[in-house]
Design an enzyme around this catalytic site. Structure first.
Site, PDB file in Angstrom:
ATOM      1  N   ASP B   9      43.845 -10.662  13.589  1.00 13.03           N
ATOM      2  CA  ASP B   9      43.993 -10.715  15.046  1.00 13.03           C
ATOM      3  C   ASP B   9      43.686  -9.337  15.617  1.00 13.03           C
ATOM      4  OD1 ASP B   9      44.798 -11.819  17.603  1.00 13.03           O
ATOM      5  OD2 ASP B   9      46.636 -10.665  17.420  1.00 13.03           O
ATOM      6  N   SER B  10      43.461  -9.292  16.937  1.00 12.92           N
ATOM      7  CA  SER B  10      43.271  -8.008  17.604  1.00 12.92           C
ATOM      8  C   SER B  10      44.561  -7.178  17.584  1.00 12.92           C
ATOM      9  CB  SER B  10      42.846  -8.236  19.048  1.00 12.92           C
ATOM     10  OG  SER B  10      43.868  -8.919  19.741  1.00 12.92           O
ATOM     11  N   CYS B  72      42.808 -15.167  16.683  1.00 15.46           N
ATOM     12  CA  CYS B  72      42.589 -14.513  17.978  1.00 15.46           C
ATOM     13  C   CYS B  72      41.594 -15.380  18.719  1.00 15.46           C
ATOM     14  CB  CYS B  72      42.016 -13.117  17.728  1.00 15.46           C
ATOM     15  SG  CYS B  72      41.390 -12.284  19.195  1.00 15.46           S
ATOM     16  N   GLU B 151      53.898  -8.354  26.128  1.00 15.94           N
ATOM     17  CA  GLU B 151      53.955  -7.038  25.467  1.00 15.94           C
ATOM     18  C   GLU B 151      55.153  -6.228  25.938  1.00 15.94           C
ATOM     19  OE1 GLU B 151      50.076  -5.249  25.628  1.00 15.94           O
ATOM     20  OE2 GLU B 151      49.417  -6.466  23.940  1.00 15.94           O
ATOM     21  N   CYS B 183      45.978 -18.756  24.015  1.00 21.01           N
ATOM     22  CA  CYS B 183      46.133 -17.337  23.703  1.00 21.01           C
ATOM     23  C   CYS B 183      47.353 -17.256  22.800  1.00 21.01           C
ATOM     24  CB  CYS B 183      46.346 -16.517  24.974  1.00 21.01           C
ATOM     25  SG  CYS B 183      46.773 -14.787  24.651  1.00 21.01           S
ATOM     26  N   HIS B 185      49.495 -15.135  22.418  1.00 19.92           N
ATOM     27  CA  HIS B 185      50.699 -14.555  23.030  1.00 19.92           C
ATOM     28  C   HIS B 185      51.529 -15.590  23.807  1.00 19.92           C
ATOM     29  CE1 HIS B 185      48.478 -10.777  22.407  1.00 19.92           C
ATOM     30  NE2 HIS B 185      49.600 -10.121  22.624  1.00 19.92           N
TER      31      HIS B 185
END
Lengths: 270, 270
Positions: B9-10, B72, B151, B183, B185
């Site tokens: 993943d990034s 990702c 985040e 996504c 996240h």
């Protein structure tokens, strides 16, 4: 000639898988074989079910399918591994997809399984669930009265609801949050089953989950049909073709524009 | 030496996929690579994302993994096909599993997709959905404010709910019944998203669905780990290892008994 997905069942139950394949993979060609002359497989000895399944697979591989789907829980439980060692075509059953979906969705770790007596006795779901996730708790219940209700077309009556409620009484008041419909006939009774079990219990429909795994494997093998393909499906049955055609058309009608072609296969002894 | 599933993943978002793999496939060994020094990938040019993804894959294949998972959405959208032609290891992304799950579950045929601007602009989900089912209607919405909320660890505040409600306003009052969290996240915000969209809309969690497809493919390839295996996982990141370790441990703690080992990989230029 488009390579087909070959789907086989002891009778008409596997049509629930076909319907989901038509919905999720509308460009794929289906070859279906319903062994209606020898249904049901549930009460038969394992050796006999293996022999019957081999005969149907030998028949279907003549058509060079790209995948074989054993859309019968009983045949999956006893014959899947045998078939996988015999043919050089990717072959899946209906048990692992249902088990995998339940593992994916359960939060409590308590999973229920209902099926025919043959399927429950084989403990195939329990094994598949614990093979993936050893910590899962499995509660199984044979529901021998459900298939006759479906075959009578008796999906929504008060009698059906009472029968379902009685059969499932041992599964209530647990922390189960997923219930696998471990027989391809049971989606027909989903309304009653859901009403009895309550909204906290997710019903796992093997047909839906199996169609999805067919899609995953075909994509992984880079064998999905092109989106410009208009497939022509073919249906075979070993028993009364009129009865099969009637049920298949009623069940699939909204999904396909043409009537299924029903062939009587005389090469298979009854 | 047990062959691992390599997940990249990034940054930390792919840990949602890892958590699901640990839950659904507790015997599988994980190699994880988070490119935290170069996160986020969303705003970067496709060529750059392809280069970065190639570098990580070249690093990971040294460990002889049995499967590579591009966890990702941005990298899946632009680099999956490139990677599949470069390496001789089964490689999957997170887009097809989410799309397939939505096709399997939608009854209305109207599917929503939310993701970063990069993912939505790529139209990768729209393509994946229509590749499977041309008749599906896709409603897409970029939600650029969601990743910063996650985040910041800001999952459940009133401010978060208001931001989510505002971002999703264009998706309401439709017949959509499935919404893909496009996504890695976004599962952190599932409570707010679900509250805004209502109980009729099923949220499709790509992490859960990707873990399930990993299971399907490994089983089909006869490569599932044995049930007697106690795997030792390895985590790599290109940026600050303490920050990565903190997030990974907080997120995975309940799933694994040991702390992840965090390595700083200096061979990848930043």
């Amino acid at each position: 000639m488009q390579q087909a997905i070959a789907v086989l069942d002891s009778g008409v139950g596997g049509l629930t898988v076909v319907k989901e394949v038509l919905r999720q993979l509308p460009h794929e060609k289906i070859l279906y074989f319903g062994d209606t002359a020898r249904t049901p497989y549930g009460p038969r000895e394992a050796e006999e079910v293996i022999t019957f399944t081999r005969e149907i697979v030998d028949y279907l591989v003549q058509f060079n399918p790209k995948m074989i789907v054993i859309a019968c829980n009983t045949a999956t439980a006893v014959a899947l591994e045998d078939i996988r060692t015999r043919v050089n075509v990717p072959t899946i059953g209906v048990i692992n997809p249902g088990a995998r979906a339940a593992i994916g969705r359960t939060k409590t770790g308590v999973v229920g399984v209902i099926g025919t007596e043959g399927t429950i006795k084989s403990r195939a779901y329990e094994w598949a669930l614990k093979r993936q996730s050893p910590s899962v708790t499995v509660i199984s219940q044979a529901c021998s009265s459900f298939v006759p209700l479906v075959e009578d077309g008796n999906f929504h009556s008060e009698e059906t609801y009472q029968t379902v409620a009685e059969s499932l009484s041992s599964l209530q008041n647990t922390t189960m949050d997923c219930l696998i419909l471990g027989c391809t006939h049971y989606p027909f009774l989903a309304d009653s089953i859901s009403k009895v079990m309550g909204s906290e219990v997710t019903l796992i429909n093997s047909a839906e989950e199996t169609a999805r795994e067919i899609s995953t494997i075909l994509q992984e093998n880079n064998e999905l049909a092109g989106i410009d393909v208009e497939p022509v499906h073919q249906f075979f049955c070993s028993g009364d073709p009129r009865k099969f055609q009637e049920i298949a058309q009623a069940w699939l009608e909204e999904q396909i524009q043409l009537f299924p072609v029903v062939w009587q296969v005389s090469s298979i002894g009854v």
